[in-house]
Enzyme design. Sequence first.
Site, short mmCIF file in Angstrom:
data_model
loop_
_atom_site.label_atom_id
_atom_site.label_comp_id
_atom_site.label_asym_id
_atom_site.label_seq_id
_atom_site.Cartn_x
_atom_site.Cartn_y
_atom_site.Cartn_z
N LYS A 69 31.10 45.81 31.45
CA LYS A 69 32.44 46.35 32.13
C LYS A 69 33.47 45.30 31.84
CE LYS A 69 32.98 45.43 36.68
NZ LYS A 69 34.30 44.52 37.00
N ASN A 70 33.27 44.12 32.09
CA ASN A 70 34.28 42.97 32.03
C ASN A 70 34.62 42.41 30.81
OD1 ASN A 70 34.30 42.96 34.73
ND2 ASN A 70 33.25 41.18 34.99
N CYS A 129 41.81 41.49 47.75
CA CYS A 129 40.68 42.42 47.49
C CYS A 129 39.55 41.93 48.29
CB CYS A 129 40.39 42.45 45.90
SG CYS A 129 38.73 41.86 45.64
N ARG A 152 42.66 36.31 45.60
CA ARG A 152 42.99 36.59 44.09
C ARG A 152 44.13 36.65 43.66
NH1 ARG A 152 38.33 40.80 42.18
NH2 ARG A 152 38.47 39.87 40.08
N ASP A 184 29.07 36.61 40.22
CA ASP A 184 28.69 38.08 40.25
C ASP A 184 27.16 38.11 40.31
OD1 ASP A 184 31.41 39.00 37.61
OD2 ASP A 184 31.31 38.42 39.72
N ARG A 193 31.87 51.64 40.16
CA ARG A 193 33.13 50.94 39.69
C ARG A 193 32.49 49.93 38.79
NH1 ARG A 193 37.45 48.01 42.98
NH2 ARG A 193 37.94 47.85 40.86
#
Length: 421
Positions: A22-23, A120, A125, A308, A400
């Site tokens: 994803k990133n 968030c 952030r 993460d 997500r």
Amino acid sequence: MDKIVVKGGSSLSGEVKASGAKNAALPILASSLLADGTSTYRNVPDLVDVATMLKVLNTMGCEAERLTGRQKNVCQVTIAGPLTPEAPYELVKTMRASVLVLGPLVARYGRARVSMPGGCAIGARPIDQHLKGLKALGAEITLTEGYVEARAKHLKGATINFDLITVTGTENVMMAAVLAKGRTVLENCAREPEVEELAKVLNKMGARIEGAGTSVITIDGVDSLHPVEHSILPDRIEAGTLLVAAAISGGDVLVKHAVPEHLEPVLQKLREAGCTLTTENGGIRCKAPKTIHPVNITTTEHPGFPTDMQAQLMVLMCVANGTSVISENIFENRFMHVAELHRMGADITIQGPTAVVKGVKKLSGAPVMATDLRASASLILAGLRAEGRTEVARVYHLDRGYERLERKLRSLGADIRRVKA
Ligand code: EPZ
């Protein structure tokens, strides 16, 4: 709204494939804005966040789509003609990574209007470092009605020292600098594999970047770039999550396509916890120990232990035979999963950025609520180990960033399913 129901107690075994990252996919899709024509990306994970980035690109006038059938992990972005260089609040508020279009737009179109991402669940952030970098390249930045407006006739190379290490900040400024006049030197850069992967794609487009993956990146600007075809690297965080699923369920699982070099700090902690980790068949195998040992974890930037993976390792420590100390140094509010784990019988005490986890004999299934992407994965892992039934609500967080995680776990023998709430 869906929820996921897990019945604990099955030990997982077999093989499973890691999806694309994803990133890496998000900044790479944004980089397509830097060249006219059609860019083709393979191994793009089918995630809500990727769908949002495609929407952001389409809103500007690109033709961005995910192909179907056998090509469902392929995305194509076609840029033909003028764009409206704007990312609206409605989309940015659902995914702050939309801010990654800012650098490419101001570099390629001389202007950009991008909604300022709000706070968030895991932290404030801010994006001050993104803006600092763009200003140093000569962009005029104003903030109007919650939108960042960036304007520049021509960006000009500069030396930029980031005040702190930021992944998307490094990526955004790097994407702006590739079309700037002259040389840009970025210092104190993020060294994540996803930053390196983005630089690889930009160089394939004709950019001249050196040093990505280190803390100093040098970029010699070019006049134009061309579209590319590229296959996205495997997701190290998804792979890490699947390895922890093997460990916490007392199982033995091979995660195919997982890249050991990208996961070294995680593998090291799993080894310390007693797992047997081997590299084989183009993947990583994790064999759980009889007893899980406590390990201490401190999250830092790559190549340190990734934030993460903090929630997932914390769950493993909840059933270790002793006490672990987990320090979260990247985000100021990334222990939201703790209160839900308490509901499952975990013994965790939070003292500021540190959590002291006392291992317990057993966890009990319970209805719990996901609060953010990685917290949702950690609650599913806890459900695999817990006695009885765990119901994880608000799994839109999970979707997500994980491509059908429950199907992958079920293919390894987990008693897990998705139900409409
Ligand atoms: C990226 O977020 C990832 N997201 C995050 O993954 C990941 O947790 C994070 O890097 C750290 O590894 C994507 O790549 C899309 P940062 P990013 O800028 O770039 C502060 C997931 O679960 N900061 O490196 O937004 C910031 O508040 C997600 O997949 C500033 O103060 O993270 C944080 O405390 C979650 N000013 C720290 O730096 C800035 O301008 C690191 O943030 C930028 C950041």
